[in-house]
Enzyme design. Structure first.
Site, PDB file in Angstrom:
ATOM      1  N   GLN A 176      29.356  -3.390 -61.768  1.00 18.15           N
ATOM      2  CA  GLN A 176      29.607  -1.951 -61.761  1.00 18.15           C
ATOM      3  C   GLN A 176      29.693  -1.454 -63.200  1.00 18.15           C
ATOM      4  O   GLN A 176      30.602  -1.844 -63.936  1.00 18.15           O
ATOM      5  CB  GLN A 176      30.911  -1.693 -61.013  1.00 18.15           C
ATOM      6  CG  GLN A 176      31.205  -0.237 -60.811  1.00 18.15           C
ATOM      7  CD  GLN A 176      32.240  -0.032 -59.712  1.00 18.15           C
ATOM      8  OE1 GLN A 176      31.922   0.061 -58.538  1.00 18.15           O
ATOM      9  NE2 GLN A 176      33.482   0.025 -60.113  1.00 18.15           N
ATOM     10  N   GLU A 188      36.544   0.184 -53.209  1.00 13.26           N
ATOM     11  CA  GLU A 188      37.167  -0.698 -54.198  1.00 13.26           C
ATOM     12  C   GLU A 188      38.682  -0.716 -54.011  1.00 13.26           C
ATOM     13  O   GLU A 188      39.311  -1.762 -54.020  1.00 13.26           O
ATOM     14  CB  GLU A 188      36.801  -0.219 -55.608  1.00 13.26           C
ATOM     15  CG  GLU A 188      37.303  -1.135 -56.707  1.00 13.26           C
ATOM     16  CD  GLU A 188      36.758  -0.745 -58.083  1.00 13.26           C
ATOM     17  OE1 GLU A 188      36.085   0.297 -58.200  1.00 13.26           O
ATOM     18  OE2 GLU A 188      37.024  -1.499 -59.040  1.00 13.26           O
ATOM     19  N   ASN A 227      47.383   2.847 -61.515  1.00 13.30           N
ATOM     20  CA  ASN A 227      48.367   3.316 -60.526  1.00 13.30           C
ATOM     21  C   ASN A 227      48.923   4.685 -60.897  1.00 13.30           C
ATOM     22  O   ASN A 227      49.293   5.467 -60.014  1.00 13.30           O
ATOM     23  CB  ASN A 227      49.491   2.291 -60.383  1.00 13.30           C
ATOM     24  CG  ASN A 227      49.019   1.066 -59.610  1.00 13.30           C
ATOM     25  OD1 ASN A 227      47.827   0.932 -59.319  1.00 13.30           O
ATOM     26  ND2 ASN A 227      49.930   0.182 -59.272  1.00 13.30           N
ATOM     27  N   GLU A 228      48.987   4.987 -62.198  1.00 14.16           N
ATOM     28  CA  GLU A 228      49.473   6.322 -62.605  1.00 14.16           C
ATOM     29  C   GLU A 228      48.505   7.390 -62.084  1.00 14.16           C
ATOM     30  O   GLU A 228      48.912   8.400 -61.495  1.00 14.16           O
ATOM     31  CB  GLU A 228      49.585   6.432 -64.133  1.00 14.16           C
ATOM     32  CG  GLU A 228      50.669   5.577 -64.764  1.00 14.16           C
ATOM     33  CD  GLU A 228      50.265   4.111 -64.905  1.00 14.16           C
ATOM     34  OE1 GLU A 228      49.060   3.811 -64.819  1.00 14.16           O
ATOM     35  OE2 GLU A 228      51.160   3.262 -65.091  1.00 14.16           O
ATOM     36  N   SER A 272      32.960   2.165 -66.481  1.00 12.27           N
ATOM     37  CA  SER A 272      33.886   2.411 -67.601  1.00 12.27           C
ATOM     38  C   SER A 272      33.195   2.296 -68.943  1.00 12.27           C
ATOM     39  O   SER A 272      32.278   1.495 -69.125  1.00 12.27           O
ATOM     40  CB  SER A 272      35.029   1.393 -67.555  1.00 12.27           C
ATOM     41  OG  SER A 272      35.676   1.431 -66.312  1.00 12.27           O
TER      42      SER A 272
HETATM   43  C1  LIG Z   1      40.455  -6.421 -63.232  1.00 16.84           C
HETATM   44  C2  LIG Z   1      39.656  -5.230 -63.694  1.00 16.84           C
HETATM   45  C3  LIG Z   1      38.315  -5.166 -63.353  1.00 16.84           C
HETATM   46  C4  LIG Z   1      37.555  -4.080 -63.787  1.00 16.84           C
HETATM   47  N1  LIG Z   1      36.227  -4.087 -63.501  1.00 16.84           N
HETATM   48  C5  LIG Z   1      35.463  -3.042 -63.886  1.00 16.84           C
HETATM   49  C6  LIG Z   1      34.053  -3.039 -63.612  1.00 16.84           C
HETATM   50  O1  LIG Z   1      33.502  -3.986 -63.042  1.00 16.84           O
HETATM   51  N2  LIG Z   1      33.333  -1.983 -64.004  1.00 16.84           N
HETATM   52  C7  LIG Z   1      33.886  -0.916 -64.640  1.00 16.84           C
HETATM   53  O2  LIG Z   1      33.173   0.031 -64.915  1.00 16.84           O
HETATM   54  N3  LIG Z   1      35.209  -0.908 -64.986  1.00 16.84           N
HETATM   55  C8  LIG Z   1      36.005  -1.952 -64.615  1.00 16.84           C
HETATM   56  N4  LIG Z   1      37.341  -1.972 -64.949  1.00 16.84           N
HETATM   57  C9  LIG Z   1      37.879  -0.908 -65.773  1.00 16.84           C
HETATM   58  C10 LIG Z   1      38.850   0.045 -65.041  1.00 16.84           C
HETATM   59  O3  LIG Z   1      38.152   0.882 -64.151  1.00 16.84           O
HETATM   60  C11 LIG Z   1      39.572   0.842 -66.126  1.00 16.84           C
HETATM   61  O4  LIG Z   1      40.344  -0.077 -66.882  1.00 16.84           O
HETATM   62  C12 LIG Z   1      40.492   1.895 -65.542  1.00 16.84           C
HETATM   63  O5  LIG Z   1      39.761   2.910 -64.906  1.00 16.84           O
HETATM   64  C13 LIG Z   1      41.405   2.517 -66.630  1.00 16.84           C
HETATM   65  O6  LIG Z   1      40.671   2.938 -67.717  1.00 16.84           O
HETATM   66  P1  LIG Z   1      41.072   2.500 -69.205  1.00 16.84           P
HETATM   67  O7  LIG Z   1      41.221   1.010 -69.212  1.00 16.84           O
HETATM   68  O8  LIG Z   1      40.089   3.096 -70.127  1.00 16.84           O
HETATM   69  O9  LIG Z   1      42.513   3.100 -69.467  1.00 16.84           O
HETATM   70  P2  LIG Z   1      42.842   4.600 -69.915  1.00 16.84           P
HETATM   71  O10 LIG Z   1      42.112   5.551 -69.047  1.00 16.84           O
HETATM   72  O11 LIG Z   1      42.657   4.713 -71.381  1.00 16.84           O
HETATM   73  O12 LIG Z   1      44.379   4.697 -69.567  1.00 16.84           O
HETATM   74  C14 LIG Z   1      45.398   4.251 -70.448  1.00 16.84           C
HETATM   75  C15 LIG Z   1      46.748   4.574 -69.828  1.00 16.84           C
HETATM   76  O13 LIG Z   1      46.892   6.004 -69.684  1.00 16.84           O
HETATM   77  C16 LIG Z   1      47.224   6.338 -68.349  1.00 16.84           C
HETATM   78  N5  LIG Z   1      46.589   7.603 -67.955  1.00 16.84           N
HETATM   79  C17 LIG Z   1      45.307   7.977 -68.204  1.00 16.84           C
HETATM   80  N6  LIG Z   1      45.064   9.188 -67.664  1.00 16.84           N
HETATM   81  C18 LIG Z   1      46.192   9.573 -67.029  1.00 16.84           C
HETATM   82  C19 LIG Z   1      46.556  10.732 -66.269  1.00 16.84           C
HETATM   83  N7  LIG Z   1      45.696  11.709 -66.015  1.00 16.84           N
HETATM   84  N8  LIG Z   1      47.818  10.795 -65.791  1.00 16.84           N
HETATM   85  C20 LIG Z   1      48.717   9.781 -66.000  1.00 16.84           C
HETATM   86  N9  LIG Z   1      48.426   8.667 -66.713  1.00 16.84           N
HETATM   87  C21 LIG Z   1      47.183   8.565 -67.217  1.00 16.84           C
HETATM   88  C22 LIG Z   1      46.660   5.199 -67.524  1.00 16.84           C
HETATM   89  O14 LIG Z   1      47.333   5.091 -66.273  1.00 16.84           O
HETATM   90  C23 LIG Z   1      46.905   4.003 -68.422  1.00 16.84           C
HETATM   91  O15 LIG Z   1      48.223   3.537 -68.266  1.00 16.84           O
HETATM   92  C24 LIG Z   1      38.130  -3.047 -64.546  1.00 16.84           C
HETATM   93  C25 LIG Z   1      39.481  -3.122 -64.902  1.00 16.84           C
HETATM   94  C26 LIG Z   1      40.231  -4.205 -64.488  1.00 16.84           C
HETATM   95  C27 LIG Z   1      41.671  -4.264 -64.898  1.00 16.84           C
END
Ligand SMILES: Cc1cc2nc3c(=O)[nH]c(=O)nc-3n(C[C@H](O)[C@H](O)[C@H](O)COP(=O)(O)OP(=O)(O)OC[C@H]3O[C@@H](n4cnc5c(N)ncnc54)[C@H](O)[C@@H]3O)c2cc1C
Length: 398
Positions: A127, A245, A375-376, A130
């Site tokens: 996928q 998912e 989860n947020e 991100s």
């Molecule tokens: C095990 C695992 C597998 C994954 N596999 C894939 C994959 O195959 N393909 C893919 O594309 N992605 C994948 N991901 C990525 C995943 O989708 C992202 O990590 C996730 O969407 C969060 O984005 P970020 O890591 O950029 O964190 P950020 O968006 O930068 O968030 C950082 C922090 O800010 C908080 N935050 C952000 N916005 C808000 C809001 N509006 N309100 C409150 N809090 C907020 C978040 O909760 C988090 O604590 C995977 C992640 C994991 C952990």
């Protein structure tokens, strides 16, 4: 968990047990959903074909693509429970997620080409959503796809791509209209991961394994026939697979297996000079976790049943995923805590409990609170969609 006497489910349970015992490849002693090593891939492709062939997964697909006409509402829950108890692998890659998008939005040709190959294990999917600057704010993605005759040309970077190193196909989101409002300028594609211009770079994580990758796309050519859904309607397509998912992450039946292991730890370690299992505080804490696991299992079955009857909403899968990931984390933390200083011992240390499995589980458990929407962000979704609270200014991936 048992849902009462039901011959159909009993037969299914027996079949999963038998086939899993006879055919499931052994998993490494790792927690969570982990990317395999390259040498494990051929047998995982075969196992994936078995899982789909027996309708242990993909039972809810259209009948013409291998699904069941009337899957039992608890079909998925029973299979998930038995696979978790046997520590058997799930289908390799993100085929279920791409499959959900293709079933809901793909063309007839796409369905005929991709769906059988997902079921046979021939195609492993990843996928490509991100990006370094677009996780929760997925609609802010900047990977660009520009039209060039019968093709699109794609440039950009993706990250956290699970199984990217093994994937045959990628389910990609890219921006096709930079001027449209963020969610209206995104298109979903099926991209051949062996296309020139794709560079997959594995990332090494704190757990010591390589579950994620960075994927760089440099002038990658994708035929326009590989657009999933309409051009600029990728956000709609994504919603099909994001719900899948979250609901599959929230299946949560692996919790029962982890709880069995937790009981083993409590029987084998001493806290304050007595066996941990003989202490009231330990028994109460484990009792609380067992109750949480049952609530999670029932919630996920409830959500599954609502989805099958078309009465569910986005909050079902979100709630299930939040509860699963937080109980899973609490179990891992408690398992570590019971071991005291020994909890930090890792795989290969002869004094480590369960060969360091708890260390790995503890480090990995946070991943489930992040994957598929943090989860947020999912709490925001529940607040807005289930409780009807006002929408926040800061929007996440929902
Ligand atoms: C095990 C695992 C597998 C994954 N596999 C894939 C994959 O195959 N393909 C893919 O594309 N992605 C994948 N991901 C990525 C995943 O989708 C992202 O990590 C996730 O969407 C969060 O984005 P970020 O890591 O950029 O964190 P950020 O968006 O930068 O968030 C950082 C922090 O800010 C908080 N935050 C952000 N916005 C808000 C809001 N509006 N309100 C409150 N809090 C907020 C978040 O909760 C988090 O604590 C995977 C992640 C994991 C952990």
């Amino acid at each position: 968990m048992r849902f009462g006497q039901d011959p159909e489910l009993d037969e299914l349970r027996e079949r999963v047990r038998r086939i899993t015992r006879d055919q499931a490849p052994k998993r490494r002693g790792r927690a969570g959903v982990r990317a395999p090593e390259p040498e494990e891939i051929p047998q995982l492709r075969r196992w994936t074909a078995t899982l789909y062939g027996e309708c242990f997964v993909g039972a809810d697909w259209p009948v013409e693509y291998g699904g069941l006409a009337h899957p039992h509402p608890q079909h998925h829950a029973v299979v998930a429970e038995e696979l978790a108890r046997a520590n058997a692998p799930l289908p390799v890659g993100g085929g279920l997620l791409a499959g959900a998008a293709i079933i809901d939005h793909g063309t007839r040709d796409q369905k005929d080409f991709f769906l059988p190959r997902i079921r046979s294990g021939e195609h492993i999917w990843c996928q490509l959503f991100s990006e370094p600057g677009a996780g929760s704010d997925l609609a802010g993605l900047t990977t660009r796809a520009r039209r060039d005759g019968d093709n699109f040309i794609v440039d950009g970077q993706k990250v956290w791509t699970t199984n990217g190193q093994h994937a045959d196909w990628g389910y990609l989101l890219a921006r096709t209209d930079a001027d449209a409002p963020k969610r209206r300028g995104i298109t979903a594609f099926a991209v051949d991961m062996r296309s020139p211009g794709i560079d997959v770079r594995p990332l090494r994580e704190i757990t010591g394994t390589t579950d994620f990758n960075e994927v760089f796309l440099d002038s990658v050519v994708i035929p326009a026939a590989n657009v999933i859904g309409e051009v600029n309607a990728g956000w709609l397509v994504t919603n099909s697979s994001l719900a899948k998912e979250r609901s599959s992450a929230g299946g949560g039946l692996t919790l029962f297996r982890a709880l069995d292991d937790l009981l083993d730890v409590a029987r084998s370690v001493r806290v304050g000079g007595v066996r941990a299992i003989d202490r009231d505080d330990v028994r109460q804490a484990i009792g609380g976790l067992i109750a949480d696991a049952h609530v999670n299992a029932l919630m996920s079955a409830y959500g599954e049943s609502r989805a099958m009857h078309g009465t569910g909403d986005a909050a079902d899968a979100a709630l299930s995923k939040i509860l699963f990931s937080e109980v899973n984390l609490a179990i891992a933390e408690f398992g570590m805590q019971l071991q005291g200083g020994d909890g930090v011992r890792v795989e290969g240390d002869r004094h480590a409990v369960s060969d360091g499995w708890w260390q790995d589980a503890f480090l990995y458990a946070r991943a489930f609170t992040i994957a598929g929407g943090t989860n947020e962000v999912l709490r925001n979704l529940v607040a807005e969609r289930a409780l009807g609270l006002p929408r926040g200014a800061d929007r996440g991936r929902h």
